[in-house]
Design a protein around this motif. Structure first.
Motif, PDB file in Angstrom:
ATOM      1  N   UNK A   1      10.785   6.556   2.507  1.00  0.00           N
ATOM      2  CA  UNK A   1      10.552   5.798   1.227  1.00  0.00           C
ATOM      3  C   UNK A   1      10.604   6.598   0.009  1.00  0.00           C
ATOM      4  N   UNK A   2      10.936   6.052  -1.211  1.00  0.00           N
ATOM      5  CA  UNK A   2      11.252   6.723  -2.644  1.00  0.00           C
ATOM      6  C   UNK A   2       9.669   6.535  -3.173  1.00  0.00           C
ATOM      7  N   UNK A   3       9.984   7.807  -4.082  1.00  0.00           N
ATOM      8  CA  UNK A   3       8.707   7.536  -4.836  1.00  0.00           C
ATOM      9  C   UNK A   3       8.717   6.221  -5.840  1.00  0.00           C
ATOM     10  N   UNK A   4       7.399   5.922  -6.034  1.00  0.00           N
ATOM     11  CA  UNK A   4       7.174   4.675  -6.793  1.00  0.00           C
ATOM     12  C   UNK A   4       7.006   3.395  -5.993  1.00  0.00           C
ATOM     13  N   UNK A   5       7.378   3.676  -4.669  1.00  0.00           N
ATOM     14  CA  UNK A   5       7.309   2.480  -3.878  1.00  0.00           C
ATOM     15  C   UNK A   5       5.826   2.444  -3.239  1.00  0.00           C
ATOM     16  N   UNK A   6       5.075   3.327  -3.215  1.00  0.00           N
ATOM     17  CA  UNK A   6       3.883   3.269  -2.587  1.00  0.00           C
ATOM     18  C   UNK A   6       3.064   4.468  -3.235  1.00  0.00           C
ATOM     19  N   UNK A   7       1.816   3.865  -3.905  1.00  0.00           N
ATOM     20  CA  UNK A   7       1.090   5.149  -4.916  1.00  0.00           C
ATOM     21  C   UNK A   7       0.610   6.378  -3.924  1.00  0.00           C
ATOM     22  N   UNK A   8      -0.386   5.884  -2.934  1.00  0.00           N
ATOM     23  CA  UNK A   8      -0.872   6.623  -1.828  1.00  0.00           C
ATOM     24  C   UNK A   8      -0.026   7.489  -0.940  1.00  0.00           C
ATOM     25  N   UNK A   9       1.164   7.005  -0.699  1.00  0.00           N
ATOM     26  CA  UNK A   9       2.249   7.664   0.361  1.00  0.00           C
ATOM     27  C   UNK A   9       2.703   8.829  -0.751  1.00  0.00           C
ATOM     28  N   UNK A  10       2.939   8.152  -2.209  1.00  0.00           N
ATOM     29  CA  UNK A  10       3.760   9.212  -3.103  1.00  0.00           C
ATOM     30  C   UNK A  10       2.875  10.728  -3.152  1.00  0.00           C
ATOM     31  N   UNK A  11       1.385  10.317  -3.136  1.00  0.00           N
ATOM     32  CA  UNK A  11       0.559  11.468  -3.139  1.00  0.00           C
ATOM     33  C   UNK A  11       0.690  12.629  -1.930  1.00  0.00           C
TER      34      UNK A  11
ATOM     35  N   UNK B   1      -7.030   2.320 -11.025  1.00  0.00           N
ATOM     36  CA  UNK B   1      -6.598   3.695 -10.997  1.00  0.00           C
ATOM     37  C   UNK B   1      -7.776   4.764 -10.218  1.00  0.00           C
ATOM     38  N   UNK B   2      -8.891   4.244 -10.297  1.00  0.00           N
ATOM     39  CA  UNK B   2      -9.794   5.292  -9.610  1.00  0.00           C
ATOM     40  C   UNK B   2     -10.253   4.696  -8.292  1.00  0.00           C
ATOM     41  N   UNK B   3      -9.623   3.601  -7.791  1.00  0.00           N
ATOM     42  CA  UNK B   3      -9.938   3.092  -6.357  1.00  0.00           C
ATOM     43  C   UNK B   3      -8.727   3.502  -5.619  1.00  0.00           C
ATOM     44  N   UNK B   4      -9.308   3.800  -4.176  1.00  0.00           N
ATOM     45  CA  UNK B   4      -8.278   4.555  -3.215  1.00  0.00           C
ATOM     46  C   UNK B   4      -7.418   3.210  -2.585  1.00  0.00           C
ATOM     47  N   UNK B   5      -8.041   2.116  -2.661  1.00  0.00           N
ATOM     48  CA  UNK B   5      -7.272   0.893  -1.945  1.00  0.00           C
ATOM     49  C   UNK B   5      -7.557  -0.538  -2.893  1.00  0.00           C
ATOM     50  N   UNK B   6      -6.911  -0.218  -4.210  1.00  0.00           N
ATOM     51  CA  UNK B   6      -6.787  -1.467  -4.856  1.00  0.00           C
ATOM     52  C   UNK B   6      -5.850  -2.561  -4.216  1.00  0.00           C
ATOM     53  N   UNK B   7      -6.234  -3.735  -4.830  1.00  0.00           N
ATOM     54  CA  UNK B   7      -5.302  -4.718  -3.943  1.00  0.00           C
ATOM     55  C   UNK B   7      -3.750  -4.720  -3.872  1.00  0.00           C
ATOM     56  N   UNK B   8      -3.348  -3.970  -5.039  1.00  0.00           N
ATOM     57  CA  UNK B   8      -1.827  -3.788  -5.039  1.00  0.00           C
ATOM     58  C   UNK B   8      -1.577  -2.583  -3.795  1.00  0.00           C
ATOM     59  N   UNK B   9      -2.294  -1.761  -3.712  1.00  0.00           N
ATOM     60  CA  UNK B   9      -1.923  -0.720  -2.741  1.00  0.00           C
ATOM     61  C   UNK B   9      -1.728  -1.261  -1.483  1.00  0.00           C
ATOM     62  N   UNK B  10      -2.736  -2.364  -0.985  1.00  0.00           N
ATOM     63  CA  UNK B  10      -2.447  -3.019   0.252  1.00  0.00           C
ATOM     64  C   UNK B  10      -0.897  -3.785   0.260  1.00  0.00           C
ATOM     65  N   UNK B  11      -0.809  -4.233  -0.659  1.00  0.00           N
ATOM     66  CA  UNK B  11       0.570  -5.013  -0.729  1.00  0.00           C
ATOM     67  C   UNK B  11       1.730  -3.861  -0.723  1.00  0.00           C
ATOM     68  N   UNK B  12       1.327  -2.888  -1.182  1.00  0.00           N
ATOM     69  CA  UNK B  12       2.600  -1.942  -1.070  1.00  0.00           C
ATOM     70  C   UNK B  12       2.693  -1.371   0.237  1.00  0.00           C
TER      71      UNK B  12
END
Length: 301
Positions: free
Chosen positions: A116-126, A251-262
């Protein structure tokens, strides 16, 4: 013959504790690196398992090096955002290299984010950003990809709606999603840590199953009809992710709602399909299927 020494960072966590247990069951001497502020009860639980717990300053490369001295592998199960996944893991890695440890397992435990590419999933980008640093370090590393944790199917993973007898899904109803239990992931990781000749990447999946197949299993187990309900495709999910990020950036949550959606978007993407696995590398690991898991856990729902 002396026992192999394996050091574990993040051993007080859910997955980390299971990795410690699996290593001890396989005859390893386990050192668990914890912060000096770590929970005393969790430390006590690890010590009862037979682990040696070492409270250290995790910002000190020298203290990390001293704690890891003589280890044949260091396993990271650290969880967090940039401050942990990148910054703390960099310090950990530097200490491990300083100690002369030959092998390192980073805290990845996810689907294959190299596709995957940068920007598609915040936690995986890290995690991908940390790999840039890891791959330049003078140490052998092995990443373990396990898809999604199967344990979430009866918790926060939005697929089986037990009370409403629904199987909800995005995209193709026959697209297979990869799931692995925490226990199987820990068992496999323990074997990798004790294996002196592992490749850079290993992929596992306790099961690969589609929404349609999941519905059939639920009907067989409950004797009740489970209706398939399609929420939309990749385009709609991507739009909802943008909206969710604006409304609840977390921004300070490891798993905000949008992260699960990503993560769901990555799983239903064709790039998320597993063409092969390394499940057979350690025959002693008995893989739990989704049906096995639901049989054991469905009563609680």
């Amino acid at each position: 013959m002396s026992k192999p020494i394996i050091a574990v960072a993040g051993g007080t966590g859910n997955l980390g504790g299971r990795i410690v247990k699996a290593l001890i069951e396989r005859g390893a001497e386990v050192r668990v690196l914890v912060r000096t502020t770590s929970d005393a009860e969790k430390i006590g639980q690890l010590e009862k398992l037979g682990a040696k717990v070492l409270p250290i300053n995790m910002t000190s490369e020298q203290e990390i090096a001293t704690a890891c001295s003589g280890a044949s592998c260091v396993v990271s199960a650290l969880a967090g955002l940039k401050e942990v996944v990148i910054d703390t893991q960099k310090t950990l890695l530097n200490g491990v290299v300083l100690a002369g440890v030959p092998r390192f397992i980073p805290s990845d435990y996810s689907l294959d984010f190299t596709k995957f590419n940068d920007g598609e999933n915040r936690n995986l980008d890290l995690r991908r950003a940390f790999h840039t640093y890891l791959d330049a370090a003078p140490i052998e590393a092995t990443t373990i990809f396990n898809g999604a944790f199967m344990d979430m199917l009866t918790a926060e993973f939005p697929m089986i709606i037990f009370k409403r007898k629904l199987i909800i899904y995005w995209g193709n109803v026959d697209h297979k999603l990869a799931f692995t239990t925490l226990d199987n992931t820990a068992e496999f990781t323990a074997n990798v840590a004790l294996d002196t000749s592992t490749p850079r990447y290993l992929s596992i999946a306790g099961d690969q199953i589609s929404p349609r197949e999941t519905g059939r299993i639920m009907e067989e187990l409950t004797g009740q009809k489970f209706r398939l309900f399609r929420l939309g495709g990749l385009g709609l999910l991507s739009l909802l992710i943008k909206i969710a990020k604006k409304l609840a950036p977390g921004k300070t949550e490891i798993y905000p709602a949008y992260q699960g959606m990503q993560y769901m978007r990555n799983m239903i993407d064709k790039r998320g399909l597993l063409k092969s696995t390394d499940n057979n590398r350690y025959p002693e690991v008995k893989w739990t299927t989704v049906e096995d898991f639901l049989v054991k856990n469905i009563d609680s729902k």
